[in-house]
Design a protein around this motif. Structure first.
Motif, PDB file in Angstrom:
ATOM      1  N   LEU A   1     -90.941  47.744   3.800  1.00 59.22           N
ATOM      2  CA  LEU A   1     -91.829  48.431   2.869  1.00 59.22           C
ATOM      3  C   LEU A   1     -91.578  47.929   1.459  1.00 59.22           C
ATOM      4  O   LEU A   1     -90.485  48.086   0.910  1.00 59.22           O
ATOM      5  CB  LEU A   1     -91.584  49.945   2.928  1.00 59.22           C
ATOM      6  CG  LEU A   1     -92.401  50.812   1.966  1.00 59.22           C
ATOM      7  CD1 LEU A   1     -93.880  50.786   2.351  1.00 59.22           C
ATOM      8  CD2 LEU A   1     -91.884  52.256   1.977  1.00 59.22           C
ATOM      9  N   GLY A   2     -92.589  47.296   0.867  1.00 62.65           N
ATOM     10  CA  GLY A   2     -92.522  46.904  -0.533  1.00 62.65           C
ATOM     11  C   GLY A   2     -92.931  48.084  -1.390  1.00 62.65           C
ATOM     12  O   GLY A   2     -93.985  48.689  -1.157  1.00 62.65           O
ATOM     13  N   LEU A   3     -92.126  48.428  -2.366  1.00 65.76           N
ATOM     14  CA  LEU A   3     -92.370  49.641  -3.131  1.00 65.76           C
ATOM     15  C   LEU A   3     -91.904  49.485  -4.577  1.00 65.76           C
ATOM     16  O   LEU A   3     -91.313  48.473  -4.939  1.00 65.76           O
ATOM     17  CB  LEU A   3     -91.642  50.824  -2.497  1.00 65.76           C
ATOM     18  CG  LEU A   3     -90.113  50.918  -2.666  1.00 65.76           C
ATOM     19  CD1 LEU A   3     -89.632  52.300  -2.236  1.00 65.76           C
ATOM     20  CD2 LEU A   3     -89.378  49.851  -1.886  1.00 65.76           C
ATOM     21  N   HIS A   4     -92.185  50.508  -5.364  1.00 61.76           N
ATOM     22  CA  HIS A   4     -91.650  50.541  -6.716  1.00 61.76           C
ATOM     23  C   HIS A   4     -91.094  51.926  -7.015  1.00 61.76           C
ATOM     24  O   HIS A   4     -91.417  52.916  -6.347  1.00 61.76           O
ATOM     25  CB  HIS A   4     -92.678  50.106  -7.760  1.00 61.76           C
ATOM     26  CG  HIS A   4     -93.810  51.068  -8.010  1.00 61.76           C
ATOM     27  ND1 HIS A   4     -94.007  52.232  -7.301  1.00 61.76           N
ATOM     28  CD2 HIS A   4     -94.829  51.021  -8.918  1.00 61.76           C
ATOM     29  CE1 HIS A   4     -95.087  52.859  -7.757  1.00 61.76           C
ATOM     30  NE2 HIS A   4     -95.595  52.144  -8.728  1.00 61.76           N
ATOM     31  N   GLY A   5     -90.213  51.988  -8.012  1.00 69.74           N
ATOM     32  CA  GLY A   5     -89.633  53.233  -8.481  1.00 69.74           C
ATOM     33  C   GLY A   5     -89.190  53.058  -9.917  1.00 69.74           C
ATOM     34  O   GLY A   5     -89.172  51.940 -10.453  1.00 69.74           O
ATOM     35  N   LEU A   6     -88.834  54.156 -10.554  1.00 73.21           N
ATOM     36  CA  LEU A   6     -88.464  54.122 -11.963  1.00 73.21           C
ATOM     37  C   LEU A   6     -86.963  54.355 -12.123  1.00 73.21           C
ATOM     38  O   LEU A   6     -86.409  55.352 -11.648  1.00 73.21           O
ATOM     39  CB  LEU A   6     -89.230  55.198 -12.738  1.00 73.21           C
ATOM     40  CG  LEU A   6     -89.048  55.201 -14.254  1.00 73.21           C
ATOM     41  CD1 LEU A   6     -89.579  53.905 -14.873  1.00 73.21           C
ATOM     42  CD2 LEU A   6     -89.761  56.413 -14.872  1.00 73.21           C
ATOM     43  N   ASP A   7     -86.311  53.397 -12.772  1.00 73.76           N
ATOM     44  CA  ASP A   7     -84.879  53.485 -13.082  1.00 73.76           C
ATOM     45  C   ASP A   7     -84.731  54.045 -14.489  1.00 73.76           C
ATOM     46  O   ASP A   7     -85.077  53.381 -15.477  1.00 73.76           O
ATOM     47  CB  ASP A   7     -84.249  52.094 -12.980  1.00 73.76           C
ATOM     48  CG  ASP A   7     -82.775  52.070 -13.390  1.00 73.76           C
ATOM     49  OD1 ASP A   7     -82.215  53.144 -13.690  1.00 73.76           O
ATOM     50  OD2 ASP A   7     -82.196  50.961 -13.435  1.00 73.76           O
ATOM     51  N   THR A   8     -84.227  55.273 -14.598  1.00 76.34           N
ATOM     52  CA  THR A   8     -84.047  55.917 -15.906  1.00 76.34           C
ATOM     53  C   THR A   8     -82.569  56.025 -16.267  1.00 76.34           C
ATOM     54  O   THR A   8     -82.187  56.885 -17.064  1.00 76.34           O
ATOM     55  CB  THR A   8     -84.689  57.320 -15.907  1.00 76.34           C
ATOM     56  OG1 THR A   8     -84.104  58.098 -14.841  1.00 76.34           O
ATOM     57  CG2 THR A   8     -86.183  57.230 -15.703  1.00 76.34           C
ATOM     58  N   THR A   9     -81.745  55.152 -15.684  1.00 76.78           N
ATOM     59  CA  THR A   9     -80.311  55.163 -15.994  1.00 76.78           C
ATOM     60  C   THR A   9     -80.084  55.088 -17.496  1.00 76.78           C
ATOM     61  O   THR A   9     -79.234  55.794 -18.062  1.00 76.78           O
ATOM     62  CB  THR A   9     -79.606  53.977 -15.308  1.00 76.78           C
ATOM     63  OG1 THR A   9     -79.877  54.016 -13.914  1.00 76.78           O
ATOM     64  CG2 THR A   9     -78.110  54.029 -15.541  1.00 76.78           C
ATOM     65  N   ASP A  10     -80.844  54.227 -18.164  1.00 76.98           N
ATOM     66  CA  ASP A  10     -80.818  54.159 -19.630  1.00 76.98           C
ATOM     67  C   ASP A  10     -82.140  54.741 -20.134  1.00 76.98           C
ATOM     68  O   ASP A  10     -83.169  54.057 -20.105  1.00 76.98           O
ATOM     69  CB  ASP A  10     -80.676  52.704 -20.086  1.00 76.98           C
ATOM     70  CG  ASP A  10     -80.633  52.572 -21.604  1.00 76.98           C
ATOM     71  OD1 ASP A  10     -80.815  53.591 -22.303  1.00 76.98           O
ATOM     72  OD2 ASP A  10     -80.442  51.437 -22.084  1.00 76.98           O
ATOM     73  N   PRO A  11     -82.159  56.000 -20.567  1.00 77.84           N
ATOM     74  CA  PRO A  11     -83.409  56.645 -20.988  1.00 77.84           C
ATOM     75  C   PRO A  11     -84.139  55.871 -22.091  1.00 77.84           C
ATOM     76  O   PRO A  11     -85.365  55.968 -22.217  1.00 77.84           O
ATOM     77  CB  PRO A  11     -82.955  58.019 -21.487  1.00 77.84           C
ATOM     78  CG  PRO A  11     -81.638  58.256 -20.806  1.00 77.84           C
ATOM     79  CD  PRO A  11     -81.000  56.903 -20.704  1.00 77.84           C
ATOM     80  N   ALA A  12     -83.372  55.118 -22.876  1.00 77.27           N
ATOM     81  CA  ALA A  12     -83.986  54.357 -23.959  1.00 77.27           C
ATOM     82  C   ALA A  12     -84.625  53.061 -23.465  1.00 77.27           C
ATOM     83  O   ALA A  12     -85.403  52.437 -24.197  1.00 77.27           O
ATOM     84  CB  ALA A  12     -82.953  54.042 -25.036  1.00 77.27           C
ATOM     85  N   ASP A  13     -84.300  52.669 -22.250  1.00 78.56           N
ATOM     86  CA  ASP A  13     -84.823  51.408 -21.715  1.00 78.56           C
ATOM     87  C   ASP A  13     -85.096  51.539 -20.210  1.00 78.56           C
ATOM     88  O   ASP A  13     -84.462  50.868 -19.390  1.00 78.56           O
ATOM     89  CB  ASP A  13     -83.819  50.281 -21.971  1.00 78.56           C
ATOM     90  CG  ASP A  13     -84.376  48.908 -21.605  1.00 78.56           C
ATOM     91  OD1 ASP A  13     -85.624  48.746 -21.611  1.00 78.56           O
ATOM     92  OD2 ASP A  13     -83.574  48.011 -21.295  1.00 78.56           O
ATOM     93  N   PRO A  14     -86.043  52.410 -19.831  1.00 77.15           N
ATOM     94  CA  PRO A  14     -86.341  52.588 -18.402  1.00 77.15           C
ATOM     95  C   PRO A  14     -86.965  51.318 -17.819  1.00 77.15           C
ATOM     96  O   PRO A  14     -87.562  50.519 -18.542  1.00 77.15           O
ATOM     97  CB  PRO A  14     -87.333  53.750 -18.388  1.00 77.15           C
ATOM     98  CG  PRO A  14     -88.001  53.688 -19.730  1.00 77.15           C
ATOM     99  CD  PRO A  14     -86.939  53.209 -20.683  1.00 77.15           C
ATOM    100  N   LYS A  15     -86.810  51.165 -16.511  1.00 84.35           N
ATOM    101  CA  LYS A  15     -87.334  49.979 -15.852  1.00 84.35           C
ATOM    102  C   LYS A  15     -88.087  50.360 -14.570  1.00 84.35           C
ATOM    103  O   LYS A  15     -87.649  51.214 -13.806  1.00 84.35           O
ATOM    104  CB  LYS A  15     -86.207  49.013 -15.481  1.00 84.35           C
ATOM    105  CG  LYS A  15     -85.464  48.407 -16.666  1.00 84.35           C
ATOM    106  CD  LYS A  15     -86.357  47.475 -17.476  1.00 84.35           C
ATOM    107  CE  LYS A  15     -85.565  46.824 -18.619  1.00 84.35           C
ATOM    108  NZ  LYS A  15     -86.446  45.962 -19.457  1.00 84.35           N
ATOM    109  N   MET A  16     -89.217  49.709 -14.368  1.00 81.23           N
ATOM    110  CA  MET A  16     -89.901  49.775 -13.092  1.00 81.23           C
ATOM    111  C   MET A  16     -89.222  48.771 -12.166  1.00 81.23           C
ATOM    112  O   MET A  16     -89.084  47.592 -12.520  1.00 81.23           O
ATOM    113  CB  MET A  16     -91.376  49.422 -13.249  1.00 81.23           C
ATOM    114  CG  MET A  16     -92.185  50.441 -14.031  1.00 81.23           C
ATOM    115  SD  MET A  16     -92.324  52.010 -13.161  1.00 81.23           S
ATOM    116  CE  MET A  16     -93.136  51.474 -11.671  1.00 81.23           C
TER     117      MET A  16
END
Length: 386
Positions: A161-176
């Protein structure tokens, strides 16, 4: 394209077998397992993989023609296979631009892997530009994903399954985060696909409970929001072109059925076939005019993706406009085909009644009508308040 022989990849006898199963698949609300097995055996799942890796080496323009042909036989089968082809198409788009991050998708497709598309989320109108799925990094470079994906076609059969999610480990620099997970106990596929049409896609809800993508399956980390990253362009371009192709194929099948009905129905009033009736002729001509307009648009945009044409900021309005136009035209063509065929088309046993239900699904795929119009309006008028 002029020398492209679609029958070499989708022979007439294969299509007829697929067509013969479509009504039962729809009535029984099941996945077309037999179709997938035959298409896999024919090498169809690797048509977009380079020949050097064992695939057919076709371009997006050729795949678009094939998907139109497959959709004319079984729309739900074509739409389900579309989602696998999207990932192999994205791999091609990125590879053509010097990025081999999805090489494993190409080799996997040749080896028999089935890739599903896990992007859609309930209420998430940001689509590629945001996600409610949590992506949590680990020290070894892997990511775990927790969230719920909807409309996951190929639900019972996918292997990755190819998917995406949001990495908010660094709230100032979130990453898809874009990644691939395998089917494990951390992934629940709900048996909840009971819809008006496109029943064979079995686009079930997928619940991720900390599903892990190993480091070598984490393919991209990009900023949320509109982004020029090749994976965003790859997904959007291949997704929209292949969706437009499926619904263009549905439109062609409806047109063919309308023509056949007009030639076989006879008017009690005149004693002549309905194909001689001026109103019927006008309606069929309108259908054909709308259908003919789709073919060069699909071909031209797919060709531009293949040969790396740079449309800059116009890419997104062109792509969303293509998908919207194809779906709207297909829906109108099926509506008109029902009228040409008459009351018999209202019965479940009539193929047009299934096409009538199947074509409705087109409005729900990204870009939906609101998004398409907003994108095109921004291209012509600029941003609101700008």
């Amino acid at each position: 394209m002029t020398d492209f022989d679609a029958t070499a990849y989708l022979p007439d006898d294969l299509l007829e077998r697929i067509r013969s199963r479509a009504a039962a698949v729809d009535a029984e609300n099941r996945f077309p397992t037999e179709d997938l097995a035959e298409l896999t055996a024919a090498g169809y799942l690797s048509i977009l993989v380079p020949t050097a890796l064992g695939g057919a080496g076709l371009g997006l323009a050729e795949a678009a023609v094939l998907q139109q042909r497959l959709a004319g036989a079984a729309p739900a089968t074509a739409l389900a296979i579309n989602m696998h082809l999207v990932w192999t198409g994205v791999a091609k788009v990125m590879s053509d631009r010097g990025i081999d991050d999805l090489r494993f998708v190409q080799t996997g497709a040749v080896a028999g892997e089935v890739f599903a598309f896990g992007i859609s989320e309930a209420g998430n109108d940001l689509v590629l530009f945001g996600s409610d799925t949590q992506a949590v990094p680990a020290a070894d470079g892997s990511y775990s994903f927790t969230g719920t994906k909807i409309f996951t076609s190929l639900g019972p059969v996918w292997t990755q399954l190819g998917l995406h999610g949001l990495d908010t480990t660094d709230p100032a620099d979130p990453k898809m985060v874009y990644a691939f997970v395998q089917r494990t106990d951390a992934v629940e596929t709900r048996d909840d696909w009971d819809t008006v049409g496109m029943r064979g896609t079995q686009s079930r809800t997928t619940v991720l409970n900390g599903a892990v993508a190993p480091a070598d399956r984490v393919v991209r980390r990009v900023a949320p929001g509109p982004n020029p990253d090749p994976i965003v362009f790859g997904i959007f371009s291949v997704f929209e072109v292949l969706l437009a192709s499926v619904y263009t194929g549905v439109a062609r099948r409806a047109l063919d059925l309308a023509v056949a009905a007009a030639k076989t129905r006879t008017s009690k009033k005149t004693g002549r076939p309905y194909s001689d009736d001026p109103d019927i002729r006008w309606r069929v001509a309108e259908m054909a005019l709308a259908y003919d307009g789709l073919l060069p648009q699909v071909a031209a945009i797919a060709h531009d993706v293949d040969v790396l044409v740079d449309h800059g900021g116009q890419w997104f309005p062109r792509l969303s406009g293509l998908k919207h136009r194809a779906v709207v035209a297909a829906k109108q063509i099926v509506d008109d085909a029902m009228l040409v065929a008459g009351g018999s088309s209202y019965f479940q046993r009539n193929e047009l009644s299934r096409l009538y239900r199947d074509v409705l699904a087109g409005m729900f795929h990204p870009s939906d009508p609101e998004s398409a119009h907003a994108t095109v309006a921004a291209a012509w008028l600029g941003p609101v308040g700008g």
